[in-house]
Design an enzyme around this catalytic site. Structure first.
Site, PDB file in Angstrom:
ATOM      1  CE  LYS A  56      43.197  -4.132  -9.608  1.00 49.07           C
ATOM      2  NZ  LYS A  56      44.188  -5.159 -10.736  1.00 49.07           N
TER       3      LYS A  56
ATOM      4  N   GLY B 272      38.584 -13.581  -7.194  1.00 47.70           N
ATOM      5  CA  GLY B 272      39.890 -13.833  -7.177  1.00 47.70           C
ATOM      6  C   GLY B 272      40.347 -14.893  -6.462  1.00 47.70           C
TER       7      GLY B 272
ATOM      8  CD  GLU C 227      30.981 -15.093  -5.635  1.00 49.03           C
ATOM      9  OE1 GLU C 227      31.466 -16.002  -5.458  1.00 49.03           O
ATOM     10  OE2 GLU C 227      29.869 -14.491  -5.872  1.00 49.03           O
TER      11      GLU C 227
ATOM     12  CB  CYS D  14      36.095 -19.711 -10.128  1.00 49.93           C
ATOM     13  SG  CYS D  14      34.452 -19.159 -10.694  1.00 49.93           S
TER      14      CYS D  14
ATOM     15  CD  GLU E  29      41.252 -22.226  -8.183  1.00 54.20           C
ATOM     16  OE1 GLU E  29      41.626 -21.266  -7.368  1.00 54.20           O
ATOM     17  OE2 GLU E  29      39.889 -21.933  -8.613  1.00 54.20           O
TER      18      GLU E  29
END
Ligand code: TAP
Length: 487
Positions: free
Chosen positions: A182, A235, A257, A291, A390
């Site tokens: 996906k 994500g 992750e 990330c 973040e």
């Protein structure tokens, strides 16, 4: 910012070896963040389509050609797909840059090498996964079989769309699983193209499926589906937590992750020119939508002022440009929402008391595009939101520290634990600090390096399980113990 190449074909779902429309006929638009123009329309998978893809993957795993295939033949298919990705590199890289806004330099020369590298590297593992014989009792013959899990659902983000296909599909397939991918709704095109190449390579129907669509519909359906054995997700931490809760109902295996707020530590005894380059690339590569971005730069006090001034000078030279221009090194952020969030964080940082020494503003090209200047916030306190959350954009928070103990304390004083960097010429300090850092990766005198053979993943709230390396194959297989009575 003209792109005179052929128009992009509408995207389809790839289910059971065929490119198909959604059952509902629904489609969604994918737009170029640099120009705000429509790239193409893409079939939008709903619950029914995800079910179709999962059933195809299930049938291929349970009874199709895949489980009967020799590992060496699986390896050849994976290797061929890696070759086809290289053969179609220009096209795939262009799709990625149009969809994501990242510089073509990155898509063409870094991302392509990584995704093809994953299929090549993991092809080698297909024939090398083994169990063992265990001598527990002379009266028995006992051994273990290392077996695939079954159907793996891969849910991937928009920041490295093609790379994530390689990170997840290559090891899952090498281990003998089938996959349903996906992609993020923002960036579905490269995954669809790679799945078409998998058909061309000769993968049996149902082995490699792609269901572009919304996370809240297609992603959710994949996580809930009882015929899916594992979800490998990359994500945000918020969605990761939600997936963990949802997956509990069907007791699915998970690799997560998630986000990061990685410290990049510069000691006064480092090669400061190299550290400057590493700090700049550590945050501005991939527009900071990475990330592992070295988004907290910890600098030893004795060099702090000079280093920060030089850094600001370098950042000011990193002007955002047309992502399709091979000379561009800073592209457009993924969408307006992300751009506004990043600009909001810059404002928050300044309100919290940080000193804006470079960038800080939107930088549209011809009045368009979600470009943000390379931004440096100095004098950041580790407790500030810009040091703890973040931002996922080209914004660096620079934090002074006293000594190694202070650096480690500040580096670890964060929710996340994905990556980190250490810059020093002192070998002992490099290793003692590396051991003390609570992060899944430490780069010493380098930053943002990846290889299919080196595991990557998080400590703390950055997730669990590993992508890449031999280590991730444990996460795509399970062990069966077999006992035979010899008496
Ligand atoms: P998310 O919003 O979490 O989206 C990631 C994927 O999950 C997308 O495909 C999304 O679908 C899907 N999704 C959303 N809601 C879902 C649900 N309820 N059920 C199942 N799937 C769902 O992340 P993002 O904004 O795309 O990516 C940025 C984040 O990824 C950052 O936090 C970054 O740190 C993290 N990231 C981590 C790593 C590693 S290796 N740790 C690597 C890259 C990125 P749609 O968006 O298509 O709706």
């Amino acid at each position: 910012m003209s792109d005179t190449l052929a128009p992009v074909r509408p995207g389809k779902l790839i289910i059971n070896g065929e490119a198909v429309d959604a059952a509902s006929g629904a489609t969604f638009e994918t737009r170029n963040p640099a120009t705000e123009e429509l790239i193409t329309n893409v079939a939008e998978a709903g619950v029914e389509d995800v079910d179709r893809a999962v059933r195809a993957a299930r049938a291929a795993f349970d009874g199709g050609a895949w489980p009967k295939m020799k590992p060496g033949d699986r390896a050849r298919l994976l290797h061929k797909l890696g070759d086809l990705i290289l053969a179609n590199a220009d096209e795939i890289a262009r799709l990625e840059t149009l969809d994501n806004g990242k510089p073509i330099f990155e898509s063409r020369h870094v991302d392509i090498a990584m995704v093809a590298g994953c299929f090549h590297y993991f092809s080698g593992w297909a024939s090398k996964l083994t169990g063992e014989t265990n001598s527990v009792n002379p009266a028995f013959f006992t051994y273990t079989l290392r077996e695939p899990l079954g159907v793996v659902g891969a849910i991937i983000p928009w920041n490295f769309p093609m790379i994530m296909v390689g990170w997840k599909a290559a090891p899952a397939l090498a281990a003998g699983n089938t996959v349903v991918i996906k992609p993020a709704a923002e960036t579905p095109l490269s995954a669809i193209r790679i799945a078409e190449l998998a058909i061309e390579a000769g993968f049996p129907p149902g082995v490699f499926n792609v269901v572009p669509g919304r996370g809240s519909v297609a992603g959710e359906a994949l996580v809930k589906h009882p015929m899916v054995d594992k979800i490998s997700f990359t994500g945000s931490t918020e969605v990761g937590k939600h997936i963990m809760r949802t997956a509990a109902d069907t007791v699915k295996k998970l690799t997560l992750e998630l986000g990061g707020k990685s410290p990049n530590i510069v000691f006064a005894d480092a090669d400061l020119d190299a550290a400057l380059r590493g700090a700049t690339m550590g945050i501005f590569y991939g527009k900071g939508e990475v990330c592992a971005a070295g988004s907290r730069l910890l600098v030893e006090k004795s060099i702090y002022e000079e280093f920060t001034a030089k850094l600001a000078e370098r950042a000011r030279k990193m002007v955002p440009g047309d992502p399709l221009d091979p000379k561009t090194r800073l592209g457009a952020l993924i969408n307006e929402k992300q751009m506004n969030s990043v600009l909001g964080y810059i404002e928050t940082g300044v309100k919290e008391g940080a000193r804006l020494v470079a960038g800080g503003a939107r930088a549209p090209i011809n009045g368009k595009g979600t470009f943000v200047q390379a931004t440096v916030l100095a004098d950041v306190d580790n407790k500030m939101r810009v040091a703890q959350e973040e931002i996922f954009g080209p914004v660096l928070a620079v934090i002074p520290f006293d000594d190694a103990a202070d650096a480690v304390a500040k580096a670890n004083d964060v929710f996340f634990g994905l990556a980190s960097g250490v810059w020093t010429k002192d070998v002992k300090k490099a290793h003692t600090v590396s051991r003390a850092l609570r992060a899944g990766t430490v780069w010493i005198n380098m930053y943002n390096f990846f290889d299919p053979g080196m595991p990557f993943g998080g400590y703390k709230a950055s997730g669990f399980g590993r992508d890449l390396g031999a280590a991730c194959l444990q996460d795509y297989t399970q062990l069966k113990s077999v006992w035979l009575n010899l008496e």
